[in-house]
Write a protein that holds these residues in place. Structure first.
Motif, mmCIF file in Angstrom:
data_model
loop_
_atom_site.group_PDB
_atom_site.id
_atom_site.type_symbol
_atom_site.label_atom_id
_atom_site.label_comp_id
_atom_site.label_asym_id
_atom_site.label_seq_id
_atom_site.Cartn_x
_atom_site.Cartn_y
_atom_site.Cartn_z
ATOM 1 N N PHE A 156 0.893 -1.210 -0.060
ATOM 2 C CA PHE A 156 -0.006 -0.044 0.073
ATOM 3 C C PHE A 156 0.886 1.172 -0.005
ATOM 4 C CE2 PHE A 156 -4.670 -0.132 0.809
ATOM 5 C CZ PHE A 156 -4.831 -1.456 0.629
ATOM 6 N N SER A 157 1.972 1.355 0.944
ATOM 7 C CA SER A 157 2.833 2.431 1.051
ATOM 8 C C SER A 157 3.372 3.004 -0.335
ATOM 9 C CB SER A 157 3.883 2.037 2.095
ATOM 10 O OG SER A 157 3.141 2.024 3.319
ATOM 11 N N LEU A 158 4.024 1.813 -0.971
ATOM 12 C CA LEU A 158 4.664 1.803 -2.254
ATOM 13 C C LEU A 158 3.766 2.146 -3.493
ATOM 14 C CD1 LEU A 158 7.111 -1.381 -2.032
ATOM 15 C CD2 LEU A 158 7.830 1.299 -1.926
ATOM 16 N N PHE A 159 2.565 1.760 -3.326
ATOM 17 C CA PHE A 159 1.537 2.124 -4.314
ATOM 18 C C PHE A 159 1.233 3.806 -4.088
ATOM 19 C CE2 PHE A 159 -2.793 2.111 -6.415
ATOM 20 C CZ PHE A 159 -2.350 1.860 -7.523
ATOM 21 N N ILE A 160 0.958 3.990 -2.943
ATOM 22 C CA ILE A 160 0.529 5.275 -2.677
ATOM 23 C C ILE A 160 1.610 6.467 -3.014
ATOM 24 C CG2 ILE A 160 0.255 7.166 -0.613
ATOM 25 C CD1 ILE A 160 -1.127 4.702 0.789
ATOM 26 N N VAL A 161 2.978 5.936 -2.805
ATOM 27 C CA VAL A 161 4.046 6.710 -3.387
ATOM 28 C C VAL A 161 3.985 6.881 -4.711
ATOM 29 C CG1 VAL A 161 6.617 6.934 -3.420
ATOM 30 C CG2 VAL A 161 5.719 6.371 -1.261
ATOM 31 N N LEU A 162 3.745 6.056 -5.465
ATOM 32 C CA LEU A 162 3.638 6.025 -6.928
ATOM 33 C C LEU A 162 2.392 6.980 -7.310
ATOM 34 C CD1 LEU A 162 4.188 4.833 -9.745
ATOM 35 C CD2 LEU A 162 2.778 2.898 -9.318
ATOM 36 N N LEU A 163 1.288 6.849 -6.729
ATOM 37 C CA LEU A 163 0.154 7.771 -6.837
ATOM 38 C C LEU A 163 0.624 9.080 -6.745
ATOM 39 C CD1 LEU A 163 -2.754 5.469 -5.351
ATOM 40 C CD2 LEU A 163 -2.286 5.767 -7.834
ATOM 41 N N LEU A 164 1.229 9.552 -5.705
ATOM 42 C CA LEU A 164 1.525 10.778 -5.390
ATOM 43 C C LEU A 164 2.653 11.440 -6.453
ATOM 44 C CD1 LEU A 164 2.333 10.489 -1.587
ATOM 45 C CD2 LEU A 164 0.242 11.753 -2.807
ATOM 46 N N VAL A 165 3.526 10.462 -6.830
ATOM 47 C CA VAL A 165 4.564 10.914 -8.001
ATOM 48 C C VAL A 165 4.011 11.147 -8.998
ATOM 49 C CG1 VAL A 165 6.651 10.181 -9.178
ATOM 50 C CG2 VAL A 165 6.677 9.899 -6.784
ATOM 51 N N VAL A 166 3.059 10.056 -9.568
ATOM 52 C CA VAL A 166 2.366 10.437 -10.936
ATOM 53 C C VAL A 166 1.346 11.747 -10.779
ATOM 54 C CG1 VAL A 166 0.569 9.739 -12.558
ATOM 55 C CG2 VAL A 166 2.470 8.344 -11.569
ATOM 56 N N ALA A 167 0.789 12.038 -9.833
ATOM 57 C CA ALA A 167 -0.045 13.178 -9.678
ATOM 58 C C ALA A 167 0.897 14.534 -9.565
ATOM 59 C CB ALA A 167 -0.890 13.149 -8.098
ATOM 60 N N TYR A 168 1.894 14.387 -9.002
ATOM 61 C CA TYR A 168 2.821 15.494 -9.038
ATOM 62 C C TYR A 168 3.529 15.927 -10.144
ATOM 63 C CZ TYR A 168 6.411 18.781 -7.677
ATOM 64 O OH TYR A 168 7.062 20.049 -7.380
ATOM 65 N N PHE A 169 3.412 14.778 -10.973
ATOM 66 C CA PHE A 169 4.144 15.078 -12.512
ATOM 67 C C PHE A 169 3.026 15.780 -13.151
ATOM 68 C CE2 PHE A 169 3.757 13.377 -16.864
ATOM 69 C CZ PHE A 169 5.131 13.848 -17.304
ATOM 70 N N LEU A 170 1.827 15.424 -13.191
ATOM 71 C CA LEU A 170 0.790 15.932 -13.980
ATOM 72 C C LEU A 170 0.407 17.333 -13.389
ATOM 73 C CD1 LEU A 170 -1.964 12.994 -13.755
ATOM 74 C CD2 LEU A 170 -0.575 13.690 -15.872
ATOM 75 N N PHE A 171 0.641 17.639 -12.062
ATOM 76 C CA PHE A 171 0.510 18.969 -11.526
ATOM 77 C C PHE A 171 1.678 19.853 -12.056
ATOM 78 C CE2 PHE A 171 1.967 21.870 -8.245
ATOM 79 C CZ PHE A 171 1.000 22.779 -8.222
ATOM 80 N N SER A 172 3.125 19.513 -12.061
ATOM 81 C CA SER A 172 3.916 20.519 -12.437
ATOM 82 C C SER A 172 4.263 20.404 -13.950
ATOM 83 C CB SER A 172 5.418 19.731 -11.569
ATOM 84 O OG SER A 172 5.676 18.476 -12.015
ATOM 85 N N LYS A 173 4.289 19.281 -14.609
ATOM 86 C CA LYS A 173 4.518 19.327 -16.194
ATOM 87 C C LYS A 173 3.610 19.241 -17.097
ATOM 88 C CE LYS A 173 8.919 18.393 -14.913
ATOM 89 N NZ LYS A 173 9.782 19.325 -14.653
ATOM 90 N N LYS A 174 2.264 19.202 -16.410
ATOM 91 C CA LYS A 174 1.241 18.961 -17.591
ATOM 92 C C LYS A 174 -0.073 20.099 -17.101
ATOM 93 C CE LYS A 174 2.590 15.488 -19.867
ATOM 94 N NZ LYS A 174 2.880 15.525 -21.299
#
Length: 172
Positions: A67-85
């Motif tokens: 769960f923890s690793l999956f949450i980190v992945l979700l956060l990283v992808v969301a941050y990428f979308l926020f900052s780069k898109k």
């Protein structure tokens, strides 16, 4: 209760993350990374998820770590979308969903751990298979689905407003 120093730190940071997410949902209808509550949620959830990797009530790598690793992945992808898109209106739908989903997923082990520990001496649940945990998680899942639909509708309105021509400009 028997928490280690890392467990206590993890719990305190996790509580801050929950408060930040709830603040964002109440004030903005979503976890918004361009707001203080959203940034606070992002960083405290990241720290909470990473510190969870050093905690194991049952010994070794377990479902909580996944769960923890999956949450980190979700956060990283969301941050990428926020900052780069930033210019992509479609990216906002995914960003909103990923942040909300990360919050929902973080509540799964939170409910399990809280209900099997509190109140001390007479916890609400005996173990993770206790019906009170399942019922609580079902209620949270229904809230997550309802919130996701609400965020989609709200984002659709925001995206639509951004596309409308400015009808208030007066031409001579």
């Amino acid at each position: 209760m028997g928490l280690s120093s890392l467990g206590i730190f993890h719990t305190i940071i996790g509580i801050v993350a929950i408060v930040a997410a709830l603040t964002g949902f109440i004030r903005y209808g979503k976890i918004s990374l361009d707001k203080l509550s959203g940034s606070l949620y992002f960083y405290t959830t990241l720290v909470t998820s990473l510190t969870a990797l050093g905690i194991s009530k049952h010994g070794g790598f377990n479902a909580g770590h996944v769960f923890s690793l999956f949450i980190v992945l979700l956060l990283v992808v969301a941050y990428f979308l926020f900052s780069k898109k930033k210019a992509s209106k479609k990216a906002r739908y995914f960003e909103n969903f990923l942040l909300s989903f990360s919050f929902f997923l973080s509540l799964v082990p939170t409910v399990n751990e809280t209900f099997t520990r509190i109140p001390i001496g007479h916890p609400l649940a005996k173990d993770i298979s206790d019906p009170v945990i399942g019922q609580t998680l079902l209620a949270l899942f229904v809230l997550f689905i309802a919130g996701s639909v609400y965020q989609y509708i709200k984002q659709k309105k925001v995206n639509g407003l951004a596309q409308e021509p400015n009808v208030f400009i007066k031409k001579d």
